[in-house]
Write an enzyme that holds these catalytic residues in place. Structure first.
Site, PDB file in Angstrom:
ATOM      1  N   HIS A 129       0.816  -1.219   0.000  1.00 42.26           N
ATOM      2  CA  HIS A 129       0.000   0.000   0.000  1.00 42.26           C
ATOM      3  C   HIS A 129       0.851   1.271   0.000  1.00 42.26           C
ATOM      4  CE1 HIS A 129       0.206  -0.314   4.566  1.00 42.26           C
ATOM      5  NE2 HIS A 129       0.418   0.970   4.401  1.00 42.26           N
ATOM      6  N   ASP A 161      -0.824  -7.408   0.625  1.00 38.39           N
ATOM      7  CA  ASP A 161      -0.252  -6.120   1.003  1.00 38.39           C
ATOM      8  C   ASP A 161       1.247  -6.203   1.229  1.00 38.39           C
ATOM      9  OD1 ASP A 161      -0.258  -3.413   1.430  1.00 38.39           O
ATOM     10  OD2 ASP A 161      -0.821  -3.535   3.538  1.00 38.39           O
ATOM     11  N   SER A 236       4.434   1.272   8.513  1.00 36.34           N
ATOM     12  CA  SER A 236       4.082   0.266   7.519  1.00 36.34           C
ATOM     13  C   SER A 236       5.330  -0.361   6.903  1.00 36.34           C
ATOM     14  CB  SER A 236       3.267   0.899   6.387  1.00 36.34           C
ATOM     15  OG  SER A 236       1.941   1.082   6.752  1.00 36.34           O
TER      16      SER A 236
END
Length: 286
Positions: A129, A161, A236
């Site tokens: 992402h 992801d 992330s």
């Protein structure tokens, strides 16, 4: 009753990272920024109670959060329980292997996150992402010592992801050790390492809160490792490691209530899923 909006933007006293310019954009195009990079480095229903949101930081959006540690330690701090020595050792081993990832940013959208080397061929694991929010633009990886390298996108897997990058051999990243599949236990201490809010080399501690938690990761519903280690936008793609310094998962999402940022419920892709996906991507892309 609180409404779970899952907006994902932390709210509260506004804080702008020194790594960001006045407009909130990462200062990747300003190598000096007042001091050398190396010196800066050193200095649907996912849960009944919350919605899961992705953790990359998109340029142009201000980041919110408290900055701790401005005051001298008081009596309470002096009497605090000591940090377990094994966590200190795990942090010391992990931080040098974690990088910052910037996707896009030239003239369009940009996103930042984290990543880490998974092998000696300089393959880096991160979240898909981040690349998606970067609009498919160029990807730059910043080393812990401030060096920057253009990264090749070896492959992407939106369904999980996950994405794999590769940097030149000159980067010299040492791969982080991976935990053996299905050895992670509820209650064991873990560290989340990455660049939340642009603050590189940040380490936060917690425990494994649950295993096999069903949440939406990427475009699919998957099992995740739940943790209460504080993770925020920018984490992330960074590793969640155990007290032995082994990666047990890739930090990917948090739960929010009314869009208020981290509330102590975070999710990581289990390392067995990460390893399997990475092997497939690397096998196809070299």
């Amino acid at each position: 009753m609180a409404v779970q909006t899952g907006l994902g933007e932390p709210r509260g006293p506004w804080f702008l990272s020194p790594e960001l310019g006045p407009d909130g954009r990462p200062r990747w195009d300003v190598p000096g920024s007042g001091q050398e990079p190396s010196r800066r480095r050193r200095g649907g229903r996912l849960l009944a109670a919350a919605a899961v949101v992705a953790l990359s930081t998109v340029s142009g959006a201000a980041a919110g959060g408290w900055v701790a540690g401005h005051d001298a330690p008081g009596p309470a701090a002096a009497s605090a329980a000591p940090v377990p020595a094994e966590l200190v050792t795990a942090a010391r081993k992990t931080v040098p292997g974690v990088v910052s990832v910037l996707a896009g940013g030239a003239s369009g959208s940009a996103a930042t996150g984290s990543g880490f080397a998974i092998d000696n061929q300089q393959h880096i694991i991160t979240n898909d992402h981040i690349l998606a929010k970067g609009g498919g633009g160029a990807v730059t990886v910043e080393m812990p010592d401030g060096r920057r390298f253009a990264a090749e996108v070896v492959g992407r897997e939106p369904g999980s992801d996950l994405a794999v990058l590769r940097v030149p051999a000159a980067a010299g990243l040492a791969p982080l050790p991976l935990a053996k599949p299905r050895t992670t236990r509820v209650g064991e201490p873990v560290l989340a390492v990455g660049s939340p809010l642009g603050l590189t080399g940040t380490v936060t501690a917690g425990i494994v809160s649950a295993l096999d938690r069903q949440v939406r990761l990427g475009t699919n519903r998957r099992s995740a490792v739940q943790t209460d280690a504080s993770i925020n936008p920018g984490n992330s793609g960074g590793p969640l490691v155990n007290a032995r310094g082994e990666v047990v998962g890739v930090n990917t999402a948090i739960a929010t209530i009314d869009g208020n940022g981290s509330i102590g419920i975070g999710f990581a892709i289990p390392i067995d899923q990460v390893q399997q996906t990475a092997d497939t991507i690397i096998g196809k892309g070299g």
